[in-house]
Scaffold this motif. Sequence first.
Motif, mmCIF file in Angstrom:
data_model
loop_
_atom_site.group_PDB
_atom_site.id
_atom_site.type_symbol
_atom_site.label_atom_id
_atom_site.label_comp_id
_atom_site.label_asym_id
_atom_site.label_seq_id
_atom_site.Cartn_x
_atom_site.Cartn_y
_atom_site.Cartn_z
ATOM 1 N N ASN A 1 34.365 50.789 52.463
ATOM 2 C CA ASN A 1 33.981 49.887 53.549
ATOM 3 C C ASN A 1 35.155 49.048 54.043
ATOM 4 O OD1 ASN A 1 31.302 50.686 53.720
ATOM 5 N ND2 ASN A 1 30.665 49.280 52.109
ATOM 6 N N GLY A 2 36.323 49.232 53.439
ATOM 7 C CA GLY A 2 37.520 48.536 53.895
ATOM 8 C C GLY A 2 37.733 47.166 53.285
ATOM 9 N N LYS A 3 36.992 46.834 52.239
ATOM 10 C CA LYS A 3 37.178 45.524 51.608
ATOM 11 C C LYS A 3 38.509 45.500 50.873
ATOM 12 C CE LYS A 3 35.178 42.168 48.515
ATOM 13 N NZ LYS A 3 34.168 41.830 47.561
ATOM 14 N N LYS A 4 39.236 44.408 51.018
ATOM 15 C CA LYS A 4 40.521 44.258 50.344
ATOM 16 C C LYS A 4 40.314 43.545 49.020
ATOM 17 C CE LYS A 4 43.529 44.203 54.344
ATOM 18 N NZ LYS A 4 44.586 43.492 55.055
ATOM 19 N N TYR A 5 40.939 44.060 47.998
ATOM 20 C CA TYR A 5 40.917 43.431 46.686
ATOM 21 C C TYR A 5 42.337 43.003 46.348
ATOM 22 C CZ TYR A 5 36.361 45.642 46.315
ATOM 23 O OH TYR A 5 35.069 46.034 46.531
ATOM 24 N N HIS A 6 42.462 41.804 45.819
ATOM 25 C CA HIS A 6 43.767 41.276 45.453
ATOM 26 C C HIS A 6 43.883 41.298 43.936
ATOM 27 C CE1 HIS A 6 44.442 40.031 49.562
ATOM 28 N NE2 HIS A 6 43.195 39.584 49.560
ATOM 29 N N ALA A 7 44.941 41.930 43.461
ATOM 30 C CA ALA A 7 45.104 42.107 42.020
ATOM 31 C C ALA A 7 46.462 41.592 41.572
ATOM 32 C CB ALA A 7 44.966 43.571 41.652
ATOM 33 N N ASP A 8 46.526 41.205 40.315
ATOM 34 C CA ASP A 8 47.768 40.828 39.664
ATOM 35 C C ASP A 8 47.960 41.761 38.482
ATOM 36 O OD1 ASP A 8 48.470 38.512 41.252
ATOM 37 O OD2 ASP A 8 46.761 37.519 40.307
ATOM 38 N N LEU A 9 49.158 42.291 38.354
ATOM 39 C CA LEU A 9 49.478 43.241 37.291
ATOM 40 C C LEU A 9 50.601 42.671 36.442
ATOM 41 C CD1 LEU A 9 49.116 46.108 36.069
ATOM 42 C CD2 LEU A 9 50.868 46.879 37.679
ATOM 43 N N TYR A 10 50.357 42.623 35.140
ATOM 44 C CA TYR A 10 51.375 42.167 34.194
ATOM 45 C C TYR A 10 51.841 43.397 33.413
ATOM 46 C CZ TYR A 10 53.655 39.682 30.403
ATOM 47 O OH TYR A 10 54.583 39.227 29.510
ATOM 48 N N PRO B 1 36.102 45.289 41.948
ATOM 49 C CA PRO B 1 36.239 46.333 42.960
ATOM 50 C C PRO B 1 35.273 47.490 42.731
ATOM 51 C CG PRO B 1 38.184 46.235 41.550
ATOM 52 C CD PRO B 1 37.259 45.166 41.107
ATOM 53 N N THR B 2 34.787 48.038 43.827
ATOM 54 C CA THR B 2 33.905 49.204 43.767
ATOM 55 C C THR B 2 34.416 50.238 44.767
ATOM 56 O OG1 THR B 2 32.428 48.380 45.491
ATOM 57 C CG2 THR B 2 31.892 47.768 43.213
ATOM 58 N N LEU B 3 34.091 51.482 44.508
ATOM 59 C CA LEU B 3 34.490 52.543 45.430
ATOM 60 C C LEU B 3 33.850 52.340 46.794
ATOM 61 C CD1 LEU B 3 36.048 55.137 45.868
ATOM 62 C CD2 LEU B 3 34.130 56.394 44.915
ATOM 63 N N LEU B 4 32.599 51.894 46.802
ATOM 64 C CA LEU B 4 31.924 51.642 48.065
ATOM 65 C C LEU B 4 32.605 50.502 48.827
ATOM 66 C CD1 LEU B 4 29.566 52.770 49.637
ATOM 67 C CD2 LEU B 4 28.096 51.072 48.599
ATOM 68 N N GLY B 5 33.031 49.478 48.119
ATOM 69 C CA GLY B 5 33.757 48.389 48.760
ATOM 70 C C GLY B 5 35.062 48.867 49.382
ATOM 71 N N ILE B 6 35.765 49.740 48.664
ATOM 72 C CA ILE B 6 37.014 50.282 49.188
ATOM 73 C C ILE B 6 36.745 51.133 50.420
ATOM 74 C CG2 ILE B 6 38.908 51.872 48.654
ATOM 75 C CD1 ILE B 6 38.710 50.816 45.729
#
Length: 188
Positions: free
Chosen positions: A57-66, A50-55
């Motif tokens: 620009n509206g890009k969605k990032y999918h994350a998993d948190l343990y 993920p990048t701030l520019l991507g965010i």
Amino acid sequence: MQVAESKGLPKLKYHLLPRTKGFWVTVQNLRGNAAAVYDSTLNFRNNETPTLLGILNGKKYHADLYVRRIPLDLIPEDEAECAAWLHKLYQEKDSFQEHYTQTGRFPGPIVSPSRRPWALINWLFWACLLLYPLGLLFAQLISSGSVLTILASVALCTAASLGVRWMIGQTEIDRGSSYGNKEVPLNN
């Protein structure tokens, strides 16, 4: 890796060796003030970065948190025992990361928290609070009837937006120096 070898510690594939002295001091100061510490690991699916520019620009990032809760009572008070316990924890974290790399999920049950209306209410409140003055400004701009003022405002907003995106783009990791990267020779 060299430090792990010199201290007789197992090599970690996905993590750096933990700073045991700092952890021990922190835990000693937390005793009596906190009940537990939390161990968390965040991974982005499909090796996304993920990048701030991507965010922006509206890009969605999918994350998993343990996340796991570790009561302070389970952490040894002796410095040497605490260091050994922390190294064992990092070995477990490394095995969890290996499991994630192979299967795409962390070991254990999957918990998806339910959506709460509070987040939407909070967002709507701040959007209304911040957008109301902008709406008034926009209405005054349009009602002024001056084409020159409208074009100047649009040009100013466009330049500001492009400038912010350019500055954020300059912080991207691929624009960093190659200092310390053994794969890329330094040109003198």
